[in-house]
Design a protein around this motif. Structure first.
Motif, short mmCIF file in Angstrom:
data_model
loop_
_atom_site.label_atom_id
_atom_site.label_comp_id
_atom_site.label_asym_id
_atom_site.label_seq_id
_atom_site.Cartn_x
_atom_site.Cartn_y
_atom_site.Cartn_z
N LEU A 305 -7.72 3.13 7.31
CA LEU A 305 -6.36 3.20 7.83
C LEU A 305 -5.52 4.22 7.07
CD1 LEU A 305 -5.87 -0.63 8.38
CD2 LEU A 305 -5.90 1.10 10.18
N LEU A 306 -5.73 4.33 5.76
CA LEU A 306 -5.02 5.35 4.98
C LEU A 306 -5.46 6.75 5.41
CD1 LEU A 306 -5.03 3.80 1.39
CD2 LEU A 306 -3.03 4.20 2.83
N ALA A 307 -6.77 6.92 5.63
CA ALA A 307 -7.26 8.22 6.06
C ALA A 307 -6.72 8.59 7.44
CB ALA A 307 -8.80 8.22 6.08
N ARG A 308 -6.64 7.60 8.32
CA ARG A 308 -6.11 7.89 9.66
C ARG A 308 -4.62 8.20 9.60
NH1 ARG A 308 -7.14 3.55 14.03
NH2 ARG A 308 -5.21 2.65 13.25
N ALA A 323 -4.95 -2.16 -7.56
CA ALA A 323 -4.29 -2.34 -6.26
C ALA A 323 -5.27 -2.88 -5.23
CB ALA A 323 -3.69 -1.01 -5.79
N ALA A 324 -6.50 -2.39 -5.29
CA ALA A 324 -7.53 -2.89 -4.39
C ALA A 324 -7.80 -4.37 -4.63
CB ALA A 324 -8.81 -2.09 -4.56
N ALA A 325 -7.77 -4.79 -5.90
CA ALA A 325 -7.99 -6.21 -6.22
C ALA A 325 -6.86 -7.09 -5.68
CB ALA A 325 -8.11 -6.38 -7.73
N VAL A 326 -5.61 -6.60 -5.80
CA VAL A 326 -4.48 -7.34 -5.25
C VAL A 326 -4.63 -7.48 -3.74
CG1 VAL A 326 -1.97 -7.32 -4.91
CG2 VAL A 326 -2.93 -6.63 -7.11
N LEU A 327 -5.06 -6.41 -3.10
CA LEU A 327 -5.23 -6.42 -1.64
C LEU A 327 -6.28 -7.43 -1.22
CD1 LEU A 327 -4.17 -4.80 0.84
CD2 LEU A 327 -6.19 -3.36 0.61
N ARG A 328 -7.40 -7.49 -1.94
CA ARG A 328 -8.47 -8.43 -1.60
C ARG A 328 -8.03 -9.88 -1.77
NH1 ARG A 328 -13.88 -7.64 -1.47
NH2 ARG A 328 -14.13 -9.51 -2.76
N ALA A 329 -7.10 -10.12 -2.69
CA ALA A 329 -6.68 -11.50 -2.97
C ALA A 329 -5.69 -12.04 -1.94
CB ALA A 329 -6.05 -11.57 -4.36
N LEU A 346 2.81 1.88 2.88
CA LEU A 346 2.48 2.37 1.54
C LEU A 346 2.21 3.87 1.55
CD1 LEU A 346 0.28 -0.59 0.27
CD2 LEU A 346 2.41 0.23 -0.77
N ALA A 347 1.64 4.36 2.65
CA ALA A 347 1.42 5.81 2.74
C ALA A 347 2.75 6.56 2.69
CB ALA A 347 0.67 6.14 4.03
N LEU A 348 3.79 5.95 3.21
CA LEU A 348 5.11 6.57 3.21
C LEU A 348 5.86 6.38 1.90
CD1 LEU A 348 6.39 5.70 6.80
CD2 LEU A 348 6.14 8.01 5.86
N THR A 349 5.71 5.21 1.28
CA THR A 349 6.60 4.84 0.17
C THR A 349 5.99 4.98 -1.21
OG1 THR A 349 5.93 2.49 0.30
CG2 THR A 349 7.81 3.19 1.65
N GLU A 354 -2.01 7.98 -5.67
CA GLU A 354 -2.73 6.71 -5.84
C GLU A 354 -1.73 5.56 -5.77
OE1 GLU A 354 -6.28 6.25 -6.58
OE2 GLU A 354 -6.19 8.24 -5.66
N ILE A 355 -1.98 4.60 -4.89
CA ILE A 355 -1.11 3.42 -4.75
C ILE A 355 -1.39 2.48 -5.92
CG2 ILE A 355 -0.56 1.43 -3.30
CD1 ILE A 355 -1.53 3.17 -0.89
N SER A 356 -0.35 2.13 -6.66
CA SER A 356 -0.52 1.29 -7.84
C SER A 356 -0.56 -0.19 -7.48
CB SER A 356 0.62 1.54 -8.83
OG SER A 356 1.84 1.00 -8.32
N ALA A 357 -0.98 -1.02 -8.44
CA ALA A 357 -1.02 -2.46 -8.23
C ALA A 357 0.38 -3.02 -8.00
CB ALA A 357 -1.69 -3.15 -9.41
N ASN A 358 1.37 -2.51 -8.76
CA ASN A 358 2.73 -3.00 -8.60
C ASN A 358 3.29 -2.63 -7.22
OD1 ASN A 358 2.98 -4.27 -11.09
ND2 ASN A 358 3.70 -2.40 -12.12
N GLU A 359 3.00 -1.43 -6.76
CA GLU A 359 3.45 -1.02 -5.42
C GLU A 359 2.80 -1.90 -4.35
OE1 GLU A 359 4.42 3.75 -5.87
OE2 GLU A 359 2.33 3.09 -5.73
N MET A 360 1.53 -2.24 -4.56
CA MET A 360 0.84 -3.10 -3.60
C MET A 360 1.47 -4.50 -3.59
SD MET A 360 -1.52 -3.36 -1.32
CE MET A 360 -2.60 -1.95 -1.60
#
Length: 475
Positions: A305-308, A323-329, A346-349, A354-360
């Motif tokens: 989705l990020l690539a698209r 951030a990936a770990a937060v997303l999986r949880a 997130l792509a916009l903001t 690299e999207i950080s864990a806090n941003e996620m």
């Protein structure tokens, strides 16, 4: 098991594992990383079974199947692929492959299918296949990709009934992609060049129904959530189906595909869906799993989705490990649609590439409006984070935070059955990854540290698709 097996895969490890397993089972094996070599063997008359990857350095394994079957119609082909998409499953089925398995595959499962292929001869009707319609990189509004067993079962079902003359009912929670799957029954089928009509509760007038047969002549009629139609509109839908079925010109009869909630029979029992309509629509029922039931698909979907989003003009973004770990949880009550909205936002903001864990976490908290995502819980899931972040929380406390949030997201309802295995699965991956890192990738030391047999460790690494690295070699 007896016979000669031809293996084509550019992954040396997979060639080695399959060669050893098939040889132990009594087969003779020729393995190559080249489709041209595979074609040469086939033309020479070698082999009783082909096992081929899809994406190879010198071509596409599925594209080779028509030529193989033209010269050797009795030679079964099993396709294995890391491209775990609905299009891959459909293309393999259209090409008349004996079977299709996603990577990483279960070795005993593949061996069982190989045994079936070697012991079974094709029907005469299979010997001259039609040339499959090319299915290139279809990119629907929500990507139909997934390695999880539930998604692979869905792909197989769609591929099997794609061109059958049976009505299809697609059941699932909101946001799982039911409408996209319904559309795929038209776009990927042999009806794709004919008419398509989509009916919603807003299109319930008699004049609309009367024009459907002409608009969808020989094509497809998609009925979105018939349980949401009022009783009079449902009665008209029954009349429409009966009129279509009574048409003497069967060649121009459109196919009916419907979507429904996760339990259409409950809708019927509650009176929201007429039983006589349900049984007309449910020739084949396809169930779409919620995203929380296929956790391992979340990260590949997010990256897709990020690539698209980047291809559509938004900034290019990636995910840091935390951030990936937060997303999986996160449980994703809104399913793939919620994930898509999250990735676009997130792509916009995001402040950097690299999207950080806090941003996620912030984005998920804004999106869900529920209890904030715990720092401790996300650190435990990822196996990362600094000493201070982990030292302030016991493992049991972090897991409890994660579980309570998971239950809260379901409101007054209980989570789906199978929670025990899902939670153990969530903890097992980071445990193995951290232990491997701590032992420098030495599996013998890692198995000793964990207190498990080395063969058990190797099996779990394969099952969880933990990537092999220089420091983490799977022997």
């Amino acid at each position: 098991m007896d016979g000669t097996v031809l293996i084509a895969d550019d992954d040396r490890t997979i060639r080695t594992v399959l060669t050893q397993a098939l040889t132990r089972a009594g087969c003779r094996v020729h393995a190559t990383g080249s489709l041209s070599q595979l074609s040469k063997w086939v033309e020479e008359g070698r082999g009783d079974l082909v096992i081929t990857d899809v994406m190879m350095p010198d071509g596409n394994g599925i594209d080779q199947i028509p030529a193989i079957r033209q010269s050797r119609p009795d030679l079964p082909v099993i396709v294995i692929s890391a491209q775990n998409t609905i299009v891959t499953a459909i293309r393999a089925t259209e090409a008349a492959a004996f079977d299709y398995l996603p990577k990483p595959f279960d070795l005993p499962d593949l061996m069982a299918r190989a045994r079936q292929a070697l012991s079974r001869r094709p029907r005469k009707s299979d010997l001259v296949p039609e040339t499959p319609v090319p299915r290139d990189s279809a990119d629907p509004a929500m990507p139909l990709i997934g390695h999880a067993p539930a998604m692979q079962a869905l792909f197989r079902m769609v591929a099997r009934v794609l061109n059958a003359d049976l009505p299809v009912l697609i059941a699932g929670e909101p946001g799982t992609g039911k409408s996209i799957i319904a559309r795929s029954f038209h776009d990927l089928s042999d009806r794709s060049e004919r008419g398509l009509v989509v009916l919603t509760s807003a299109d319930a007038g008699e004049d609309v129904f009367a024009r459907v047969a002409d608009k969808a002549r020989g094509g497809t009629v998609i009925i979105e959530n018939p349980a949401g139609f009022d009783q009079a509109a449902q009665a008209r839908l029954i009349g429409l189906v009966e009129a279509l079925e009574a048409d003497a010109d069967r060649m121009h009869l459109p196919r009916i595909v419907s979507t429904a909630g996760p339990d259409p029979q409950a809708d019927m029992a509650a009176g929201r869906l007429r039983s006589d309509l349900y049984y007309r629509l449910a020739g084949v029922t396809v169930s779409v799993p919620p995203l929380r039931a296929r956790v391992d698909d979340i990260l590949p979907l997010a990256e897709h989705l990020l690539a698209r989003a980047a291809s559509q003009g938004l900034p290019e973004r990636g995910l840091v490990e935390e951030a990936a770990a937060v997303l999986r949880a996160y449980a994703f009550p809104g399913n793939v649609r919620e994930l898509e909205n999250l990735m676009r936002r997130l792509a916009l903001t995001a402040s950097g590439p690299e999207i950080s864990a806090n941003e996620m976490r912030d984005a998920l908290n804004q999106q869900s409006g529920a209890r904030p995502v715990s720092n401790a819980a996300s650190m435990v899931v990822s196996g990362g984070g600094g000493p201070a972040s982990v030292a302030n929380a016991r493992l049991s406390d972090a897991v409890e935070v994660h579980l309570r949030r998971y239950f809260d997201l379901h409101g007054d309802e209980l989570p789906p059955p199978g929670l025990y295995d899902r939670i153990l699965h969530e903890i097992e991956r980071p445990l193995l990854e951290v232990a491997l890192d701590a032992t420098g990738g030495n599996q013998l030391k890692c198995a000793d540290l964990l207190g498990i047999n080395r063969n058990t460790l190797r099996k779990k690494l394969t099952e969880l698709n933990i990537e092999v690295t220089r420091r983490r070699k799977l022997m």
